[in-house]
Design a protein around this motif. Structure first.
Motif, PDB file in Angstrom:
ATOM      1  N   VAL A   1       0.825  -1.217   0.000  1.00  0.00           N
ATOM      2  CA  VAL A   1       0.000   0.000   0.000  1.00  0.00           C
ATOM      3  C   VAL A   1       0.860   1.269   0.000  1.00  0.00           C
ATOM      4  CG1 VAL A   1      -0.296   0.107   2.533  1.00  0.00           C
ATOM      5  CG2 VAL A   1      -2.061   1.052   1.010  1.00  0.00           C
ATOM      6  N   VAL A   2       2.076   1.167   0.520  1.00  0.00           N
ATOM      7  CA  VAL A   2       2.962   2.338   0.524  1.00  0.00           C
ATOM      8  C   VAL A   2       3.251   2.752  -0.931  1.00  0.00           C
ATOM      9  CG1 VAL A   2       5.227   3.225   1.219  1.00  0.00           C
ATOM     10  CG2 VAL A   2       4.006   1.601   2.711  1.00  0.00           C
ATOM     11  N   ALA A   3       3.492   1.759  -1.779  1.00  0.00           N
ATOM     12  CA  ALA A   3       3.778   2.061  -3.190  1.00  0.00           C
ATOM     13  C   ALA A   3       2.507   2.466  -3.938  1.00  0.00           C
ATOM     14  CB  ALA A   3       4.422   0.853  -3.863  1.00  0.00           C
TER      15      ALA A   3
ATOM     16  N   GLY B   1       2.966  -2.031  -8.704  1.00  0.00           N
ATOM     17  CA  GLY B   1       2.672  -0.613  -8.879  1.00  0.00           C
ATOM     18  C   GLY B   1       3.535  -0.045  -9.996  1.00  0.00           C
ATOM     19  N   ILE B   2       3.250   1.202 -10.358  1.00  0.00           N
ATOM     20  CA  ILE B   2       3.938   1.858 -11.488  1.00  0.00           C
ATOM     21  C   ILE B   2       5.429   2.011 -11.157  1.00  0.00           C
ATOM     22  CG2 ILE B   2       4.051   3.966 -12.880  1.00  0.00           C
ATOM     23  CD1 ILE B   2       1.042   4.395 -12.121  1.00  0.00           C
ATOM     24  N   MET B   3       6.279   1.678 -12.113  1.00  0.00           N
ATOM     25  CA  MET B   3       7.732   1.733 -11.913  1.00  0.00           C
ATOM     26  C   MET B   3       8.402   2.803 -12.767  1.00  0.00           C
ATOM     27  SD  MET B   3       8.721  -0.815  -9.811  1.00  0.00           S
ATOM     28  CE  MET B   3       7.360  -0.341  -8.761  1.00  0.00           C
ATOM     29  N   ILE B   4       7.887   2.987 -13.983  1.00  0.00           N
ATOM     30  CA  ILE B   4       8.484   3.933 -14.929  1.00  0.00           C
ATOM     31  C   ILE B   4       7.325   4.747 -15.490  1.00  0.00           C
ATOM     32  CG2 ILE B   4       9.658   4.094 -17.179  1.00  0.00           C
ATOM     33  CD1 ILE B   4      11.098   1.507 -16.528  1.00  0.00           C
ATOM     34  N   ALA B   5       7.516   6.056 -15.578  1.00  0.00           N
ATOM     35  CA  ALA B   5       6.354   6.856 -15.998  1.00  0.00           C
ATOM     36  C   ALA B   5       6.769   8.177 -16.630  1.00  0.00           C
ATOM     37  CB  ALA B   5       5.457   7.137 -14.786  1.00  0.00           C
TER      38      ALA B   5
ATOM     39  N   SER C   1       5.825  -2.657  -3.090  1.00  0.00           N
ATOM     40  CA  SER C   1       4.828  -3.483  -3.778  1.00  0.00           C
ATOM     41  C   SER C   1       5.464  -4.552  -4.651  1.00  0.00           C
ATOM     42  CB  SER C   1       3.911  -2.605  -4.639  1.00  0.00           C
ATOM     43  OG  SER C   1       4.671  -1.987  -5.663  1.00  0.00           O
ATOM     44  N   MET C   2       6.728  -4.800  -4.432  1.00  0.00           N
ATOM     45  CA  MET C   2       7.415  -5.871  -5.139  1.00  0.00           C
ATOM     46  C   MET C   2       6.798  -7.211  -4.730  1.00  0.00           C
ATOM     47  SD  MET C   2      10.679  -6.768  -6.154  1.00  0.00           S
ATOM     48  CE  MET C   2      11.197  -8.397  -6.459  1.00  0.00           C
ATOM     49  N   PHE C   3       6.538  -8.096  -5.691  1.00  0.00           N
ATOM     50  CA  PHE C   3       5.944  -9.390  -5.318  1.00  0.00           C
ATOM     51  C   PHE C   3       6.899 -10.172  -4.424  1.00  0.00           C
ATOM     52  CE2 PHE C   3       7.481 -12.742  -8.534  1.00  0.00           C
ATOM     53  CZ  PHE C   3       8.571 -12.010  -8.939  1.00  0.00           C
TER      54      PHE C   3
END
Ligand code: AMP
Length: 586
Positions: free
Chosen positions: A241-243, A373-377, A429-431
């Motif tokens: 949830v932090v990510a 979660g989003i990594m690159i944007a 949020s890394m698996f």
């Protein structure tokens, strides 16, 4: 790599983007600081996604704000305030308690975008059980595979989906103890072996106290596909949830007061991370549309709901482009502030079309089920290079790497080189694993990197450019399909000896699922057999997964060790060079 024309970021902001200065915000960023923006459970009892998304707002100034506005297919509109959602999700957590569902048990949902899906997801998280969404367009086989691998204890679904897709496979699911049915009509459901979802909810207490939750407690199980083998259940924990929260702020530029619409279905990871969790932790109003894509309907929603941030996908954007810009002009879309896209490559024309049609470019971003979660944007305050996925989020280190012959990982530091996109593990949020498959999980890591399975390049300014997948998985309308799952069903047909499945390029869906089959002795290729096989696959796999095209071949190309060479099938289909065929069976 070509980034002409660059779309310059506007500087006439009414609302200053959260990531207004990429370097400065990145330098001051840490995940600990990000965590501090969340409340945590009272009395230091840990971190729970549903507490951050619902409970904390329900007792604060946001209590009466609409958390979810649901737009039904038939025109019905339902508003759920944070307080109301809190009560309903407390009730559902109590339902699970009464059913003796324990912490860590898996609660699956097979449903379209209906309010009960959202109540179930958040109630399950409150109860510290594991929420596992299934795409409602799956057929019985993908459903059975996922319920079996995840050892589902509870399934929440609708009456009609149960009858069409689950009833016939129910006996093969020994772990499934409870099926909670949402009625489709006015009459309460009474199907044998099931319980009525709404009756249970009404009878349950509206007060539930979330028990201490370790941030590393498992929260979500998202199924994804690889080249071979069964679907993989990617495990995510409450710490994710932090990510979700931070990427909502930094990549999607969430601000208080925003009305956000994520068009993704919660059957896939985007629809959960950004269709449920991130907008709620940020206290926004989230729009949920039950209906499928329709350009006019979508523009009306953007207008009438005064959507300010819109997160959608390339296939939908390409469909809107086909309809043309004139239709957009009929709507008052002045509230739109930020447009983003994910899930497949976003072609430069689509980015630029956003600018022409809506006055804002689509901001592409990249992530996957495993990253949570989003990594690159591409960010609101950054110039957009159409065709690029953007730059890594603060707190994320991304690199282009290549495995050497000795198995070591070499980082390709020089701009423009193609390699595998890799990320340094460690974001929230890394698996944390693939469900019951530690070996498959281990294979994703080398040399201190998580290897994403995507090929990409990085330019001299640090923008990342997607090149393709390193494996054979198929992306169709934004959905990741494992060829093995499709092949396994095709070879169950009495006429099929072997099957090979590829993604065939498609101007709108990016790829469509195409199958090649060879037949057993005694069967001949014919149009009626082709239709029979298409129907057979569709009935078992569902419309989202089944092949759209099937071709007959006398035999399929195989390696000497007997593996079907999908790469070669694809090259031949597209009339491309066949590449290295030294391992081809004689
Ligand atoms: P999924 O795990 O189903 O979300 O699919 C993740 C995969 O979708 C990635 O590994 C990529 O192959 C693809 N993908 C996601 N976002 C993008 C993007 N912005 N550009 C290109 N491919 C993408």
């Amino acid at each position: 790599m070509s980034w002409n024309p660059i779309i310059k970021s506007r500087r006439d902001w009414e609302i200053i983007p959260n990531l207004h200065d990429y370097e400065a915000v990145g330098a001051g960023f840490s995940w600990d600081k990000a965590r501090a923006e969340l409340n945590g459970l009272p009395a230091g009892e840990g971190l729970n996604i549903a507490h951050e998304a619902v409970a904390r707002h329900a007792i604060g100034p946001q209590a009466q704000r609409t958390a979810i506005r649901w737009l039904g297919k038939s025109g019905k509109v339902e508003d759920y305030s944070y307080r109301h959602l809190h009560e309903l999700t407390d009730r559902f957590a109590n339902v699970l308690q009464q059913l003796a569902v324990a912490k860590g048990d898996r609660v699956f949902v097979l449903a379209g975008r209906i309010p009960e899906l959202y109540i179930t997801a958040l109630g399950t998280l409150k109860h510290r059980a594991v929420f596992c969404p299934l795409f409602s367009a799956f057929g019985p086989e993908p459903i059975r595979a996922r319920l079996t691998i995840g050892q589902a204890k509870v399934l929440v679904t609708t009456e009609s989906l149960y009858q069409r897709k689950v009833a016939a496979i129910r006996n093969s699911l020994p772990h499934l103890e409870h099926v909670l049915l949402i009625g489709d009509g006015q009459q309460p459901t009474t199907l044998s072996g099931t319980q009525n979802y709404h009756r249970l909810l009404e009878q349950a207490s509206p007060d539930y106290r979330i028990q201490p939750t370790d941030p590393e407690d498992v929260a979500l199980l998202h199924f994804t596909s690889g080249t071979t083998g069964t679907p993989k259940g990617a495990i995510h924990v409450h710490e994710a949830v932090v990510a979700h929260h931070m990427t909502g702020k930094l990549a999607l530029d969430f601000h208080p007061g925003d009305i956000f619409w994520c068009t993704a279905d919660p059957g896939w990871v985007t629809g959960t991370s950004y269709g449920i969790i991130a907008p709620l932790t940020n206290g926004l109003t989230s729009i949920v549309d039950e209906a499928d894509f329709d350009a006019e309907r979508w523009y009306r929603i953007l207008q009438d709901q005064r959507v300010s941030i819109w997160y959608t996908a390339p296939t939908a954007i390409r469909m809107m482009m086909k309809v043309g810009v004139d239709l957009v002009r009929k709507y008052d879309l002045r509230h739109l502030r930020f447009l983003a896209s994910v899930g497949e490559p976003l072609n430069p024309e689509a980015v630029v079309w956003g600018q022409e049609a809506f006055g804002h470019p689509f901001h592409d971003n990249w992530w996957q089920t495993e990253t949570g979660g989003i990594m690159i944007a591409n960010y609101a305050a950054m110039d957009v290079r159409p065709g690029s996925m953007g730059r890594p989020l603060p707190g994320i280190e991304a690199g282009i790497v290549r495995k050497t012959e000795s198995g070591a990982v070499e980082v390709l530091g020089q701009p423009g080189l193609q390699g595998e996109l890799a990320l340094r593990p460690g974001w929230p949020s890394m698996f944390r694993g693939y469900w019951n498959e530690p070996e498959r999980y281990k294979k994703c890591f080398a040399g201190g990197w998580y290897l994403t399975g995507d090929l990409a390049k990085k330019d001299k300014d640090g923008y990342f450019w997607f090149v393709g997948r390193a494996d054979d998985v198929i992306k169709t309308s934004g959905h990741l399909i494992g060829p093995f799952e499709v092949e396994s069903v095709l070879i169950e047909h009495k006429a099929v000896a072997e099957a090979g499945v590829i993604g065939k390029p498609d101007p709108v869906a990016m790829e469509i699922v195409k199958a090649f089959v060879s037949l057993k002795d005694g069967f001949e290729p014919s149009e009626s057999l082709r239709r029979e096989l298409l129907g057979f696959a569709r009935a078992r796999l569902g419309a989202a997964v089944a092949p759209k095209e099937i071709d007959f071949l006398p035999t399929l190309p195989k390696t000497r060790s007997g593996k079907i060479m999908r790469r070669l099938l694809k090259a031949r289909e597209l009339g491309l060079p066949e590449g290295d065929t030294s391992t081809l069976e004689a």
